[in-house]
Structure formats: structure tokens, C-alpha cells
Design a protein around this motif. Structure first.
Motif, short mmCIF file in Angstrom:
data_model
loop_
_atom_site.label_atom_id
_atom_site.label_comp_id
_atom_site.label_asym_id
_atom_site.label_seq_id
_atom_site.Cartn_x
_atom_site.Cartn_y
_atom_site.Cartn_z
N ASN A 1 21.99 11.69 -36.59
CA ASN A 1 21.22 11.35 -35.40
C ASN A 1 22.12 11.33 -34.18
O ASN A 1 23.17 10.69 -34.19
N HIS A 2 21.71 12.03 -33.13
CA HIS A 2 22.41 11.96 -31.86
C HIS A 2 21.86 10.77 -31.07
O HIS A 2 20.70 10.77 -30.66
N PHE A 3 22.71 9.76 -30.87
CA PHE A 3 22.35 8.58 -30.10
C PHE A 3 23.27 8.46 -28.89
O PHE A 3 24.46 8.83 -28.96
N ASP A 4 22.77 7.91 -27.81
CA ASP A 4 23.55 7.74 -26.59
C ASP A 4 24.36 6.45 -26.69
O ASP A 4 23.83 5.35 -26.54
N PHE A 5 25.67 6.59 -26.92
CA PHE A 5 26.55 5.45 -27.08
C PHE A 5 27.28 5.06 -25.80
O PHE A 5 28.14 4.18 -25.81
N ASN A 6 26.97 5.70 -24.69
CA ASN A 6 27.72 5.45 -23.46
C ASN A 6 27.68 3.98 -23.04
O ASN A 6 28.70 3.41 -22.65
N SER A 7 26.50 3.38 -23.11
CA SER A 7 26.38 1.99 -22.65
C SER A 7 27.18 1.04 -23.54
O SER A 7 27.78 0.08 -23.05
N TYR A 8 27.21 1.30 -24.85
CA TYR A 8 27.97 0.42 -25.74
C TYR A 8 29.47 0.57 -25.49
O TYR A 8 30.21 -0.42 -25.39
N ILE A 9 29.95 1.82 -25.40
CA ILE A 9 31.38 2.03 -25.19
C ILE A 9 31.81 1.44 -23.86
O ILE A 9 32.91 0.88 -23.74
N LYS A 10 30.95 1.51 -22.86
CA LYS A 10 31.28 0.99 -21.53
C LYS A 10 31.24 -0.53 -21.47
O LYS A 10 32.17 -1.18 -20.96
N ASP A 11 30.16 -1.12 -21.97
CA ASP A 11 29.92 -2.55 -21.77
C ASP A 11 30.01 -3.39 -23.04
O ASP A 11 30.02 -4.62 -22.96
N GLY A 12 30.02 -2.76 -24.20
CA GLY A 12 30.11 -3.50 -25.45
C GLY A 12 28.85 -4.25 -25.81
O GLY A 12 28.88 -5.15 -26.66
N LYS A 13 27.72 -3.88 -25.21
CA LYS A 13 26.46 -4.55 -25.52
C LYS A 13 25.96 -4.08 -26.88
O LYS A 13 25.81 -2.88 -27.13
N THR A 14 25.69 -5.03 -27.76
CA THR A 14 25.40 -4.68 -29.15
C THR A 14 23.94 -4.41 -29.44
O THR A 14 23.63 -3.88 -30.50
N ASP A 15 23.03 -4.75 -28.53
CA ASP A 15 21.62 -4.58 -28.86
C ASP A 15 21.26 -3.13 -29.10
O ASP A 15 20.54 -2.80 -30.04
N VAL B 1 25.53 8.69 -37.84
CA VAL B 1 25.14 8.54 -36.44
C VAL B 1 26.23 9.26 -35.65
O VAL B 1 27.42 9.21 -36.01
N THR B 2 25.82 9.94 -34.58
CA THR B 2 26.74 10.83 -33.89
C THR B 2 26.74 10.58 -32.39
O THR B 2 25.68 10.42 -31.79
N ILE B 3 27.93 10.55 -31.82
CA ILE B 3 28.09 10.46 -30.37
C ILE B 3 27.97 11.87 -29.81
O ILE B 3 28.84 12.71 -30.03
N PRO B 4 26.89 12.17 -29.06
CA PRO B 4 26.66 13.55 -28.65
C PRO B 4 27.32 13.95 -27.34
O PRO B 4 27.58 15.12 -27.10
N TYR B 5 27.59 12.96 -26.47
CA TYR B 5 28.08 13.29 -25.13
C TYR B 5 28.64 12.02 -24.49
O TYR B 5 28.04 10.95 -24.60
#
Length: 291
Positions: free
Chosen positions: A96-110, A127-131
Motif C-alpha cells: 500500500n502506498h501511504f502518505d508518510f510525510n506528516s508522520y516523518i515531519k511531526d511524529g503524529k501517530t494517529d 506499507v510503502t513510502i511513495p514520495y
């Protein structure tokens, strides 16, 4: 290229009309051929059930998802219902391509917890970091080292929850920094026990690099591939597998060294020909010549 990147950081989606024809009902008895569902981005959001049914009839058994959101699921279809549709058509969401930008930036776990829950519902392996947005990848070796540390944190959480993490590349990772590239930094700074790589073969070649050298230098790291060809006239365009400039026979011959376990056919946003006919042409070439 631009449209795909814009999609990955926004919810905008250009809807079109595409119906996979019954003529696609062909299958492989060898290595299974997966499809990145972004290939069907024009039709899938309008008719999730119908398009996935045709994907199954076409002979695909593995899919890689895109476009999931916490509020809208998969284009208005919940993860549970999406999984039910996949199962009904003999399909599995391997990745699955999921958008991880917000987690990597802010560490928000939700958001990360939502991705993990969704992957478990789908029975996914990856799970895959697409961009990764420019802000996170920065403009230096140290910036990429910081990004690698963030990816490792994601990998640890995924691993502890029974999932594998992969990183999908574009071309910007291959920009030179002194005597290395951002991609080399990611390969060297991420933990190979918890972070795999999904090698987009088109973007590697488009950036002027050689997939075979990557396999040799980092054996076993590239557990998944994106398989899409490069047009002979306009290098920014994709074309059907076997009709372009990429030597897939040499690449597939080194699949073991790569570590490749899954691959996904993809036609990206800069792809012009009719998707129905093009998917059939690509599938047939892969089935006959590469696996």
C-alpha cells in the motif's frame, strides 16, 4: 511526473472514464504479475467494485493500493469493504502506498496507526513510502541522513506491528551530493532489517543510473519493483513494456540478486495511450518474455 507528485501530496484527482474490457482476461501460470492501481486512477475512484473485478479477470493476483485517506478510505470505500471486493476477485493488496510525510515531519501517530490498521484489514505484507516532499529530503547529505532516521522510526513501528516497510523512489533521490546521492544515503543509513526498497525501474534509468549496479552494490535490498518502460522519443513519457528503451530482460535476469519478491506493472500520470490496450500489451510482454 508532476501530476503524480501533486497527487501524492494533495487530494486532487482528475477523474476520467475507463472500463477494462473483458478482452483482458488473460493470466500467467508463472510468477504472478501485480499492478499498481494508480495505473487505473481515472476509473477506479468512480467505480471501485467494477474496476477491481476487471483487474481480477485480467489475471492479476496482486495489487498495490494508492489514494487512501482516513476520512474517505479508498475513494469512498472503507478498508473492510475494499478488502471484501479484493477477495471476491482473487486479489490481494500486497503493498500500500501511504502518505508518510506528516508522520516523518511531526511524529503524529494517529495517521500511522490508521495505515497500520488498514494494512492489517487488507492482509498486506508491505506499507510503502511513495514520495517524500522537498522539505523533508532537503538539499544535503545531512538532510538525507535525517530523513533516513525518520524512515527507520517508521520501519521499527511497522516491524513491531507485523508489517514490512518499503521506500519507493523517483529521480530526485539520485541528485549528486559531493561523491554520493540521496538514494545511496538512504540505502546506507536505513536498517536493512526493517527497511526494504521498492525500486522504480523507470525512474532509476530516467535519472541516468543502472539498476544492475544497484543490485550488485546492495544485494537483496530491492524486494519490490515498479515496472514501467520509457518512451523512445520523449523520455518523460512511459510506454508499454517492451516498446521502450529499458532492457527489462537483463534486469529480470538479476531478480534474485536484487532480492525482488513482488513487482507491479505501472503506467504513470505522464502516460498517454489507451490504458486498456496498453495494460494488455504490457502484461502480455511480461508474461511471455520476462517471467
Amino acid at each position: 511526473m508532476i501530476k503524480r507528485r501533486q497527487f501524492l501530496i494533495s487530494s486532487g484527482l482528475a477523474l476520467g472514464t475507463l472500463v477494462l474490457a473483458p478482452s483482458l482476461a488473460f493470466a500467467s501460470k508463472k510468477r504472478s504479475i501485480g499492478i499498481q492501481l494508480y495505473t487505473l486512477r481515472d476509473s477506479l475512484p468512480k467505480n471501485v467494485k467494477g474496476v477491481l473485478a476487471q483487474v481480477g479477470k485480467a489475471g492479476f493476483t496482486g495489487v498495490e493500493t494508492f489514494g487512501y485517506s482516513q476520512t474517505n478510505g479508498f475513494f469512498g470505500t472503507s478498508a473492510k469493504d475494499f478488502q471484501s471486493i479484493l477477495k471476491d476477485n482473487g486479489l490481494k493488496a500486497t503493498s500500500n502506498h501511504f502518505d508518510f510525510n506528516s508522520y516523518i515531519k511531526d511524529g503524529k501517530t494517529d495517521i500511522l496507526n490508521s495505515y497500520i490498521e488498514t494494512a492489517h484489514i487488507l492482509g498486506s505484507e508491505y506499507v510503502t513510502i511513495p514520495y517524500v516532499i522537498q522539505e523533508l529530503r532537503g538539499k544535503s547529505i545531512d538532510d538525507y541522513k535525517k530523513l533516513a532516521a525518520g524512515i527507520n522510526k517508521v520501519g521499527e513501528i511497522c516491524h513491531s506491528n507485523g508489517l514490512k516497510l518499503a521506500y519507493h523512489n523517483h529521480d530526485f533521490e539520485f541528485i549528486k551530493f559531493e561523491n554520493t546521492t540521496g538514494y545511496e544515503v538512504l540505502l546506507n543509513e536505513t536498517d536493512k532489517n526493517i527497511v526494504d526498497f521498492e525500486l522504480d525501474l523507470y525512474w532509476v534509468v530516467r535519472s541516468g543510473n543502472d539498476p544492475l549496479k544497484l543490485f550488485k552494490d546492495h544485494p537483496g535490498r530491492f524486494k519490490m519493483w515498479h515496472v514501467k518502460d520509457m518512451d523512445k522519443v520523449n523520455l518523460d513519457f512511459n510506454t508499454e513494456i517492451g516498446n521502450g528503451t529499458i532492457d527489462f530482460k537483463s534486469i529480470f535476469a538479476q531478480a534474485k540478486q536484487s532480492g525482488m519478491e513482488h513487482f507491479f506493472l505501472e503506467h504513470e500520470s505522464n502516460y498517454i495511450p489507451n490504458p486498456v490496450e496498453s495494460i494488455k500489451t504490457s502484461f502480455d510482454y511480461i508474461n511471455k518474455n520476462l517471467i
